[in-house]
Write a protein that holds these residues in place. Structure first.
Motif, PDB file in Angstrom:
ATOM      1  N   VAL A 166       0.691  -1.162   0.104  1.00 20.52           N
ATOM      2  CA  VAL A 166      -0.009  -0.053  -0.168  1.00 20.52           C
ATOM      3  C   VAL A 166       0.838   1.033  -0.156  1.00 20.52           C
ATOM      4  N   LEU A 167       1.809   1.281   0.712  1.00 18.86           N
ATOM      5  CA  LEU A 167       2.694   2.391   0.914  1.00 18.86           C
ATOM      6  C   LEU A 167       3.526   2.588  -0.509  1.00 18.86           C
ATOM      7  N   ILE A 168       3.728   1.794  -1.121  1.00 21.26           N
ATOM      8  CA  ILE A 168       4.707   1.870  -2.448  1.00 21.26           C
ATOM      9  C   ILE A 168       3.823   2.200  -3.503  1.00 21.26           C
ATOM     10  N   VAL A 169       2.551   1.723  -3.551  1.00 17.55           N
ATOM     11  CA  VAL A 169       1.572   2.486  -4.502  1.00 17.55           C
ATOM     12  C   VAL A 169       1.303   3.722  -4.042  1.00 17.55           C
ATOM     13  N   SER A 170       0.985   4.214  -2.833  1.00 21.12           N
ATOM     14  CA  SER A 170       0.704   5.518  -2.259  1.00 21.12           C
ATOM     15  C   SER A 170       1.885   6.531  -2.637  1.00 21.12           C
ATOM     16  N   MET A 171       3.123   6.181  -2.788  1.00 22.10           N
ATOM     17  CA  MET A 171       4.033   7.001  -2.867  1.00 22.10           C
ATOM     18  C   MET A 171       4.195   7.345  -4.435  1.00 22.10           C
ATOM     19  N   ALA A 172       3.725   6.553  -5.284  1.00 22.18           N
ATOM     20  CA  ALA A 172       3.986   6.714  -6.805  1.00 22.18           C
ATOM     21  C   ALA A 172       3.265   8.177  -7.265  1.00 22.18           C
ATOM     22  N   PRO A 173       2.303   8.443  -6.982  1.00 20.32           N
ATOM     23  CA  PRO A 173       1.733   9.841  -7.295  1.00 20.32           C
ATOM     24  C   PRO A 173       2.169  10.877  -6.461  1.00 20.32           C
ATOM     25  N   ALA A 174       3.516  11.088  -6.507  1.00 14.34           N
ATOM     26  CA  ALA A 174       4.119  12.289  -5.503  1.00 14.34           C
ATOM     27  C   ALA A 174       3.566  12.060  -4.151  1.00 14.34           C
ATOM     28  N   PHE A 175       3.753  10.978  -3.656  1.00 16.39           N
ATOM     29  CA  PHE A 175       3.136  10.695  -2.117  1.00 16.39           C
ATOM     30  C   PHE A 175       1.598  11.073  -1.769  1.00 16.39           C
ATOM     31  N   LEU A 176       0.933  11.500  -2.915  1.00 18.24           N
ATOM     32  CA  LEU A 176      -0.252  11.843  -2.794  1.00 18.24           C
ATOM     33  C   LEU A 176      -1.294  11.096  -1.962  1.00 18.24           C
ATOM     34  N   GLY A 177      -1.124   9.607  -2.617  1.00 14.21           N
ATOM     35  CA  GLY A 177      -1.866   8.566  -2.129  1.00 14.21           C
ATOM     36  C   GLY A 177      -1.740   8.433  -0.375  1.00 14.21           C
ATOM     37  N   LEU A 178      -0.972   8.913   0.026  1.00 16.25           N
ATOM     38  CA  LEU A 178      -0.598   8.740   1.736  1.00 16.25           C
ATOM     39  C   LEU A 178      -1.541   9.503   2.548  1.00 16.25           C
ATOM     40  N   ILE A 179      -1.962  10.699   1.908  1.00 14.87           N
ATOM     41  CA  ILE A 179      -3.137  11.359   2.466  1.00 14.87           C
ATOM     42  C   ILE A 179      -4.145  10.575   2.804  1.00 14.87           C
ATOM     43  N   ILE A 180      -4.316   9.564   1.964  1.00 16.03           N
ATOM     44  CA  ILE A 180      -5.596   8.698   2.724  1.00 16.03           C
ATOM     45  C   ILE A 180      -5.075   7.489   3.363  1.00 16.03           C
ATOM     46  N   THR A 181      -4.055   6.858   2.476  1.00 16.12           N
ATOM     47  CA  THR A 181      -3.815   5.498   3.105  1.00 16.12           C
ATOM     48  C   THR A 181      -2.896   5.417   4.439  1.00 16.12           C
ATOM     49  N   LEU A 182      -2.413   6.520   4.884  1.00 12.83           N
ATOM     50  CA  LEU A 182      -1.371   6.585   6.169  1.00 12.83           C
ATOM     51  C   LEU A 182      -2.522   6.340   7.129  1.00 12.83           C
ATOM     52  N   PRO A 183      -3.542   7.357   7.251  1.00  9.76           N
ATOM     53  CA  PRO A 183      -4.514   7.137   8.274  1.00  9.76           C
ATOM     54  C   PRO A 183      -5.179   5.860   8.636  1.00  9.76           C
ATOM     55  N   ILE A 184      -5.458   5.547   7.241  1.00 10.88           N
ATOM     56  CA  ILE A 184      -6.202   4.151   7.271  1.00 10.88           C
ATOM     57  C   ILE A 184      -5.214   2.946   7.943  1.00 10.88           C
ATOM     58  N   LEU A 185      -4.156   3.090   7.693  1.00 13.28           N
ATOM     59  CA  LEU A 185      -3.290   2.085   8.225  1.00 13.28           C
ATOM     60  C   LEU A 185      -2.701   2.372   9.521  1.00 13.28           C
ATOM     61  N   GLY A 186      -2.907   3.610  10.129  1.00 15.64           N
ATOM     62  CA  GLY A 186      -2.492   4.045  11.282  1.00 15.64           C
ATOM     63  C   GLY A 186      -3.649   3.331  12.222  1.00 15.64           C
ATOM     64  N   HIS A 187      -4.750   3.814  11.918  1.00 16.58           N
ATOM     65  CA  HIS A 187      -6.201   3.296  12.686  1.00 16.58           C
ATOM     66  C   HIS A 187      -6.207   1.936  12.715  1.00 16.58           C
ATOM     67  N   THR A 188      -5.884   1.155  11.798  1.00 17.69           N
ATOM     68  CA  THR A 188      -5.892  -0.331  11.678  1.00 17.69           C
ATOM     69  C   THR A 188      -4.729  -0.807  12.554  1.00 17.69           C
ATOM     70  N   THR A 189      -3.618  -0.387  12.690  1.00 25.51           N
ATOM     71  CA  THR A 189      -2.841  -0.872  13.575  1.00 25.51           C
ATOM     72  C   THR A 189      -3.196  -0.720  15.076  1.00 25.51           C
ATOM     73  N   TRP A 190      -3.629   0.446  15.355  1.00 27.11           N
ATOM     74  CA  TRP A 190      -4.437   0.765  16.763  1.00 27.11           C
ATOM     75  C   TRP A 190      -5.198  -0.614  17.127  1.00 27.11           C
ATOM     76  N   HIS A 191      -6.251  -0.928  16.062  1.00 27.78           N
ATOM     77  CA  HIS A 191      -6.964  -2.081  16.448  1.00 27.78           C
ATOM     78  C   HIS A 191      -6.477  -3.453  16.514  1.00 27.78           C
ATOM     79  N   LEU A 192      -5.316  -3.573  15.791  1.00 21.81           N
ATOM     80  CA  LEU A 192      -4.361  -4.651  15.723  1.00 21.81           C
ATOM     81  C   LEU A 192      -3.919  -4.941  16.985  1.00 21.81           C
TER      82      LEU A 192
END
Length: 274
Positions: free
Chosen positions: A237-263
Motif C-alpha cells: 500500500v505504501l509503495i503504491v501510495s508513494m507513486a503519485p508524488a506521495f499524494l496517496g499517503l494522505i488517504i492510506t496513512l490514516p487508514i493504516l494507522g487506525h488499523t494498527t491501533w485495532h490490531l
C-alpha cells in the motif's frame, strides 16, 4: 496466597519488586486483521479531518525529502531516500492511534486533546522508540550508500534517469537492486516487528520501551502468518501510495494507522495490577 512478602522494615513490598506484569500476547488470525482493517476504515470515516491532516503532513515530508535530494544533485538517492522516509510511518501515526483510542472510549475529539496527548509523550518512553526508528532509518541509508559503492563504484549521477539506466541495464546495477531490496526487506521486517505493537502500547500504557519492543516481537512471533501478511499489505500500500508524488499517503496513512491501533488491541491484553 498474598503477592506481597514481608520486608525487614515491615512495609510488605510487592514480591515482584514493584514491576508491572508483562502484557499478555494473544494469537490472532487473518480474520482478525480483516476486522481490524474494517475498524480502521470506520475510524477514518468518523474523524476524517484528523487522518487527512496527518496524512497530508506525512506526504509533504516525503515530497520534501525527494526534492531535497534533487536540489543537492543527489537525485539518484531519491528512491532509497523516499523508502527510508516511509520507515518513520509508525512514529508519524501516533496521533492516529490517539484518535482511534478516543473514538473507542468515547472521549472528546479535538485538536487540543490530540496534540496535548502527543506533546505529553516527550517525557515518556515513546520518545525512545523514535530513536529506535531513527537508528534503523540511518542504517537503511548507510546500507544504500555501501551497496552503491560496492556495485556501482564511488561515482555520482547527473540525473535520476542516468542512475535508473545504469541500474536496470547493467549486471552490476541489477545486482545492486536485488541485494538492496533483500537487505531493505530484512530491515523493514525488523522495524515492523519492533514497532507494530510498541507505539500504540506506549501511547496507552506507562511502560518502558524495551518491554514494548519485546511485546511487539512476541506478537509477531505468536501470529507470524497474519502479522507478516499485514506487513506485506502495508508495504504494498505504501509503495503504491508513494507513486503519485506521495499524494496517496494522505488517504492510506490514516487508514493504516487506525488499523494498527485495532490490531494492537486484538493482540495485547494488559494484566490488571494486583
Amino acid at each position: 496466597m498474598s503477592d506481597n512478602i514481608s520486608t525487614p522494615d515491615g512495609t510488605g513490598a510487592p514480591a515482584n519488586g514493584g514491576l508491572k506484569p508483562m502484557p499478555k500476547v494473544r494469537p490472532i488470525t487473518v480474520n482478525d486483521v480483516i476486522d481490524a482493517l474494517a475498524a480502521g476504515l470506520a475510524d477514518f470515516r468518523k474523524a476524517p479531518v484528523f487522518g487527512l491532516a496527518v496524512g497530508a503532513v506525512f506526504a509533504a515530508g516525503g515530497l520534501f525529502v525527494v526534492l531535497s535530494a534533487a536540489a543537492l544533485n543527489m537525485s539518484y538517492l531519491s528512491y532509497p531516500a523516499a523508502a527510508g522516509f516511509v520507515l518513520i510511518g509508525p512514529f508519524a501515526a501516533v496521533g492516529l492511534y490517539e484518535v482511534s483510542r478516543r473514538v473507542q472510549t468515547g472521549e472528546d475529539l479535538s485538536w487540543s486533546a490530540i496534540f496535548g496527548t502527543m506533546w505529553a509523550q516527550k517525557g515518556r518512553e515513546l520518545s525512545w522508540m523514535a530513536f529506535v526508528v531513527l537508528f534503523i532509518q540511518i542504517m537503511w541509508m548507510y546500507q544504500v550508500r555501501l551497496l552503491l559503492a560496492l556495485f556501482l563504484g564511488f561515482r555520482s549521477f547527473a540525473s535520476f534517469e542516468e542512475f535508473l539506466t545504469e541500474v536496470i541495464s547493467t549486471p552490476e546495477g541489477l545486482m545492486f537492486l536485488a541485494v538492496g531490496h533483500v537487505v531493505g526487506a530484512i530491515l523493514s521486517l525488523i522495524l515492523f516487528s519492533l514497532t507494530v505493537i510498541s507505539f500504540p502500547l506506549l501511547l496507552e500504557e506507562d511502560r518502558d520501551f524495551i518491554t514494548a519492543m519485546i511485546t511487539s516481537v512476541r506478537a509477531v512471533a505468536t501470529s507470524p502468518v497474519p502479522m507478516i501478511g499485514w506487513a506485506f499489505v502495508v508495504t504494498a500500500v505504501l509503495i503504491v501510495s508513494m507513486a503519485p508524488a506521495f499524494l496517496g499517503l494522505i488517504i492510506t496513512l490514516p487508514i493504516l494507522g487506525h488499523t494498527t491501533w485495532h490490531l494492537y488491541k486484538k493482540c495485547v491484553e494488559i494484566p490488571k495490577e494486583s
